[in-house]
Design an enzyme around this catalytic site. Structure first.
Site, mmCIF file in Angstrom:
data_model
loop_
_atom_site.group_PDB
_atom_site.id
_atom_site.type_symbol
_atom_site.label_atom_id
_atom_site.label_comp_id
_atom_site.label_asym_id
_atom_site.label_seq_id
_atom_site.Cartn_x
_atom_site.Cartn_y
_atom_site.Cartn_z
ATOM 1 N N SER A 97 0.634 -0.897 0.183
ATOM 2 C CA SER A 97 -0.074 -0.088 -0.154
ATOM 3 C C SER A 97 1.226 1.150 0.298
ATOM 4 O O SER A 97 1.869 1.823 -0.880
ATOM 5 C CB SER A 97 -0.948 -0.094 0.774
ATOM 6 O OG SER A 97 -1.686 1.108 1.184
ATOM 7 N N ASP A 196 -10.352 -4.726 -4.067
ATOM 8 C CA ASP A 196 -9.372 -4.204 -3.631
ATOM 9 C C ASP A 196 -10.461 -3.054 -2.793
ATOM 10 O O ASP A 196 -9.762 -1.941 -3.497
ATOM 11 C CB ASP A 196 -7.892 -3.259 -3.600
ATOM 12 C CG ASP A 196 -7.151 -2.850 -2.298
ATOM 13 O OD1 ASP A 196 -7.879 -2.186 -1.571
ATOM 14 O OD2 ASP A 196 -5.771 -2.854 -3.200
ATOM 15 N N HIS A 226 -7.373 -5.821 0.184
ATOM 16 C CA HIS A 226 -5.848 -5.221 0.263
ATOM 17 C C HIS A 226 -4.666 -5.637 1.266
ATOM 18 O O HIS A 226 -4.092 -5.322 0.688
ATOM 19 C CB HIS A 226 -6.541 -3.646 0.887
ATOM 20 C CG HIS A 226 -5.443 -2.788 0.390
ATOM 21 N ND1 HIS A 226 -4.909 -2.153 -0.075
ATOM 22 C CD2 HIS A 226 -4.975 -2.529 1.751
ATOM 23 C CE1 HIS A 226 -4.731 -1.488 0.260
ATOM 24 N NE2 HIS A 226 -4.084 -1.184 1.639
#
Length: 254
Positions: A97, A196, A226
């Site tokens: 991320s 996601d 995610h």
């Protein structure tokens, strides 16, 4: 595959022929090293010299994160790179991320052998985020974004609130990193969840369009959300990243 425990840095000195390759990992925004610990241990068990720092403002309170500029997050990652580069012949950077954004930014500015990212963030879906610089004065925090994991029983030990002030800093990091993407020339492997709810597909679109690397492989993750490093597809991430590191690390310059 649960990784219990308090957020803390992780490092491994490496052993055998893989010890000359360093792997620098980064967790995501409002998250902690717990989300990356299984991956870090897998690579350490494979003999790589591994570093997983706890980024400034993380692993404490969301209020502290709200007071931490994005440059401090990057500096924590970059400092870990400097230490790792001194002990190895080459470094591969990796991140989840926001950690993916940090890895890409570092790869634009430092010599790396390769980049492995999982659901890398460079854009934000929530339209309110663009107003976060002002909203933070009237809305200090919003509900958490952590633990977006399909596999039951997992806990990445993320903050229970998201500081709006830190979202403003996150957007600055994303903008800065996006501008540097043409300077990223090392091979990239990107693992992307087909579902996601946190990072929009526009992040991957931006990487595809702007990254300077001639080698970009995107690996779909069909059974993870995610935080895929703690989800059903984690073994796939670990194995494919190991194969990638073996390939780009063989004889690559420091």
């Amino acid at each position: 595959m649960t990784s219990p425990g308090r957020p803390a840095p992780f490092s491994s000195a490496g052993n055998g022929p893989n010890a000359t390759t360093g792997v620098l990992l980064s967790h995501g925004f409002t998250g902690s090293t717990v989300s990356m610990l299984d991956w870090a241990r897998y690579l350490a068990d494979a003999g790589y010299t591994v570093s997983l720092p706890l980024l400034p403002g993380h692993g404490t309170t969301w209020q502290e994160l709200a007071r931490t500029p994005w440059q401090h997050w990057y500096r924590g990652y970059d400092d870990a790179y400097s230490e790792l580069a001194e002990r190895t012949d080459r470094v591969v950077v990796a991140g989840l991320s926001m950690g993916g954004a940090l890895a890409l930014r570092l790869a634009a500015l430092r010599p790396v052998a390769g980049i492995a990212v999982v659901n890398p963030g460079l854009t934000v879906a929530d339209p309110r985020a663009r107003y976060s610089r002002l909203l933070k004065y009237v809305l200090p925090s919003v509900p958490a974004i952590g633990n977006n994991i399909r596999l039951p029983g997992q806990d990445e030990v993320a903050y229970d609130r998201t500081p709006v002030g830190a979202v403003a800093e996150l957007l600055k990091l994303f903008k800065d990193t996006a501008a540097l993407l043409p300077q990223v020339t090392a091979p990239v492997i990107a693992f992307r969840s087909t579902v996601d709810p946190v990072v929009p597909e526009s992040s991957m679109d931006l990487i595809r369009k702007m990254v300077g690397s001639t080698e970009l492989e995107v690996v779909p993750l069909e059974n993870s959300y995610h935080v895929a490093t703690m989800d059903h597809d984690a073994p796939l991430i670990f194995e494919r990243s190991h194969d990638f590191i073996q390939r780009v690390g063989a004889g690559a310059p420091a």
